[in-house]
Write an enzyme that holds these catalytic residues in place. Structure first.
Site, PDB file in Angstrom:
ATOM      1  N   CYS A   1     -44.526 103.289 126.673  1.00 36.61           N
ATOM      2  CA  CYS A   1     -45.341 102.188 126.168  1.00 36.61           C
ATOM      3  C   CYS A   1     -46.212 101.708 127.325  1.00 36.61           C
ATOM      4  O   CYS A   1     -46.046 102.138 128.476  1.00 36.61           O
ATOM      5  CB  CYS A   1     -44.461 101.054 125.645  1.00 36.61           C
TER       6      CYS A   1
ATOM      7  N   GLU B   1     -33.519  92.472 130.867  1.00 34.44           N
ATOM      8  CA  GLU B   1     -34.650  91.654 130.394  1.00 34.44           C
ATOM      9  C   GLU B   1     -34.171  90.268 129.979  1.00 34.44           C
ATOM     10  O   GLU B   1     -34.787  89.248 130.319  1.00 34.44           O
ATOM     11  CB  GLU B   1     -35.343  92.343 129.217  1.00 34.44           C
TER      12      GLU B   1
ATOM     13  N   THR C   1     -37.981  92.004 123.768  1.00 34.71           N
ATOM     14  CA  THR C   1     -39.137  92.810 123.359  1.00 34.71           C
ATOM     15  C   THR C   1     -38.730  94.013 122.526  1.00 34.71           C
ATOM     16  O   THR C   1     -39.502  94.470 121.679  1.00 34.71           O
ATOM     17  CB  THR C   1     -39.921  93.298 124.598  1.00 34.71           C
TER      18      THR C   1
ATOM     19  N   HIS D   1     -28.451  92.572 128.799  1.00 37.08           N
ATOM     20  CA  HIS D   1     -29.600  93.417 129.136  1.00 37.08           C
ATOM     21  C   HIS D   1     -30.393  92.762 130.266  1.00 37.08           C
ATOM     22  O   HIS D   1     -30.553  91.533 130.297  1.00 37.08           O
ATOM     23  CB  HIS D   1     -30.490  93.595 127.905  1.00 37.08           C
TER      24      HIS D   1
END
Length: 651
Positions: free
Chosen positions: A12, A125, A166, A123
């Site tokens: 991405c 993030e 996300t 996680h």
């Protein structure tokens, strides 16, 4: 056979940006450091290390004066501050989408709002985002949301800001956000799922539904790759997650006419291209390979693969297992425990020899020549389909309460665990939910996340609906004098409330018993069953007055048929007054013992001799039939004894 490659597969924007930034920094600085894995892909990490990007496992491994590249998932704010304090130059490779989430929670903190993050708690993030506020709440999905709301009703008044990881599965976030928007009076919802992630997941789901086999490429630590695999498993019977091409095998593609290929956001184009080429070669091998006579003979049998569905014929039924012919070289069987989710059912009760049966293949042992099957697991999949349909149709389902956990109860619906928040259990706030364990309940499924194997339901909605229908039935048929069998729901000092089928009616204390009572607790308690009849009702005010007394029995007539003036009765003192005491002669009929008739001497007050609840013998000395009044005397029974003991006058 052909291979469908997902157009969105691979790097991405955020991942590609992080990799290029690390390469550029290493070239400009003559090497640099990455704190942890820059992205979740071991092959890319190895390539970066070859280019001079040294990996540091913890911040302490970064030396003063070095340049460190912070990973694409973002880093905790306190870690960055500690590095900069040591004269270490930090280059942030955090994805712009991640940076936006960090800004949103920081803004929420400044506004005094509670930050709620939907995603995987451990996680990187999420850990980075959480560091931008003081007391973040991290929820994996709707079950955690319901549990948090159920712990304290006041939380619905707390202003909340909701964001998502996300790479969060969209259904998981949207369901959680919907609950919070509905239940919380002041909520701000931000859809922070990366558009590329959503596009990749949607495309993977579509392709998986069109193919016989699906390959997902990506690092096993990658959250978005794991989610892609979960999504594909829901729609394709054969899914394989790999990290590189050499994990492929021709056997995986046996019997396939079309295969699909997608990859996680951290998978470089080179690996995807290599896997695509290898799949094409493996497919050719599977289709065109030279086969020996033995191989051709083996292919005359059905190939069994773990996780596939198979249809067979029951050939024998034993006490511990059922043997099934599935047209394969392996002997197939189903353990009794894998036949049904009912542990008490016996094989012969649900099957007979010759029956056709569908089951999942649990395990294949080619060495020993057997295959273990499970009908229960296949039934569970069908139940999932039924449950998903039940959400749309708002179907009422039945299950057994199996346990109490944080925030509610768990109900087993044909083997599927359904979480019911305490607020939806139908029990009063603060009630002991343990009393529901092992009970059979009806519920309506409100939310389903098959990928997470999470289902949320409501018992209360079914109970409320049934109660509403029962109430309408009561009000449509109620009439004065009609009898009902009711249940005592609550008690007050002046009476009790009785449920007569969804509607509560009031039984005044005076209507509970012919006898004089001080509190309703003397004759009944909550939960008791009472035979009641309607005295009056008001449909507009929704009020019903009920009675319990048997009006066919007249206590006065009972007294008159049993007693006459001059008779002696055993009576119970029910009330003390200054002028005397009232005593119950028969239930519903009281008589007065005047203070002058209580003792053979002068007394100051009735309480000097008598007490409420005491039973004494008294003579009926007068009856007023017109006014229905009775006069009693204890003294009349004492007078003869007093006379016998009196002194004899001398002649």
């Amino acid at each position: 056979m052909r291979v469908i490659l997902a157009k969105s597969a691979g790097f991405c924007y955020g991942v590609e940006r992080a990799v290029e930034l690390a390469k550029k920094t290493a070239a400009e600085c003559g090497g640099c450091v990455m704190l942890g894995d820059l992205i979740h892909n071991t092959h890319v990490i190895a390539e970066l290390e070859d280019l001079g990007v040294r990996k540091a496992a913890v911040p302490q491994d970064v030396r003063e004066g070095e340049t460190v590249v912070l990973r694409s998932h973002g880093e905790r704010r306190e870690v960055v501050a500690a590095l900069e304090a040591r004269n270490i130059h930090c280059v942030s490779a955090a994805c712009p989408n991640v940076q936006r989430i960090q800004s949103l929670v920081a803004q929420a903190e400044a506004e005094g709002r509670q930050s709620i993050i939907i995603g995987e708690p451990h996680h990187p993030e999420i850990l980075g985002v959480a560091s931008y506020c003081s007391h973040p709440l991290i929820f994996s999905g709707p079950e955690d949301v319901w549990a948090w709301l159920a712990e304290d009703s006041g939380r619905r008044e707390v202003p909340v800001t909701v964001v998502a990881q996300t790479t969060c599965i969209r259904e998981l976030f949207e369901t959680s956000a919907k609950i919070l928007k509905k239940e919380c009076t002041n909520s701000k919802i931000f859809d922070t799922i990366c558009n590329a992630t959503h596009k990749r997941q949607s495309e993977a789901a579509f392709i998986a539904g069109q193919v016989d086999a699906m390959v997902v490429v990506g690092d096993r630590k990658s959250a978005n790759t794991k989610h892609l695999t979960e999504i594909c498993i829901e729609r394709c019977p054969r899914v394989l997650q790999i990290e590189k091409a050499d994990e492929l095998s021709p056997d995986f593609f046996n019997g396939c006419s079309v295969a699909g290929l997608t990859a996680g956001a951290s998978t470089p184009a080179g690996i995807i291209k290599e896997v695509y080429a290898t799949m094409s070669e493996e497919i050719k091998t599977a289709e065109n390979g030279e086969e020996s006579f033995e191989e051709l003979l083996n292919q005359s049998f059905k190939t069994l693969n773990t996780g596939e569905k198979v249809t067979g014929i029951v050939t024998a039924i034993g006490p511990t297992e059922v043997q099934v012919d599935v047209g394969a070289k392996q002997a197939a069987y189903i353990k009794s425990s894998e036949l049904s989710d009912d542990p008490n059912v016996k094989p012969e009760e649900i099957l007979k020899v010759g029956d056709e049966i569908e089951a999942y293949i649990v395990r294949v042992n080619d060495v020993e020549g057997f295959a273990e099957l499970s009908k229960k697991r296949l039934d569970a999949v069908k139940v999932w389909e039924n449950i998903e349909q039940a959400v749309e149709d708002k179907t009422v389902m039945e299950g057994i309460v199996t346990e109490v956990n944080k925030g509610g109860i768990v109900v087993s619906v044909k083997g599927v665990r359904v979480f019911v928040p305490a607020s939806q259990s139908g029990m009063p706030r603060g009630a002991d939910l343990e009393t529901m364990v092992k009970s059979k309940v009806q519920l309506r499924v409100t939310e389903v996340n098959r990928a997470r194997r999470r289902v949320v339901g409501s018992i209360r909605s079914v109970a409320d609906e049934a109660r509403k229908a029962a109430q309408e039935e009561v009000w449509n048929s109620i009439e004065v004098g009609k009898h009902y069998t009711g249940t005592v729901k609550s008690m007050t000092a002046y009476g009790v409330f009785v449920d007569i089928g969804g509607v509560d009616g009031m039984v005044h204390i005076s209507e509970l018993s012919w006898s004089r009572i001080k509190t309703p607790a003397e004759v009944c308690k909550v939960g008791d069953t009472l035979e009641v009849y309607v005295i009056s009702f008001d449909p507009e005010k929704h009020k019903i007055s009920l009675g319990v007394k048997d009006r066919s029995v007249n206590p006065w007539d009972m007294f008159m048929s049993k007693y006459h003036v001059g008779d002696v009765a055993t009576v119970r003192i029910v009330k003390l007054m200054t002028f005397g005491a009232f005593a119950e002669v028969v239930p519903g009929v009281d008589g007065l013992i005047h203070i002058s008739q209580i003792a053979d001497r002068r007394i100051e007050k009735p309480g000097d001799v008598l007490s409420e609840g005491q039973e004494v013998d008294a003579e009926i000395i007068a009856v007023d039939e017109e006014k229905k009044k009775i006069s009693l005397s204890i003294r009349a029974l004492l007078a003869p004894a007093a006379e016998e003991n009196a002194p004899v006058d001398a002649e």
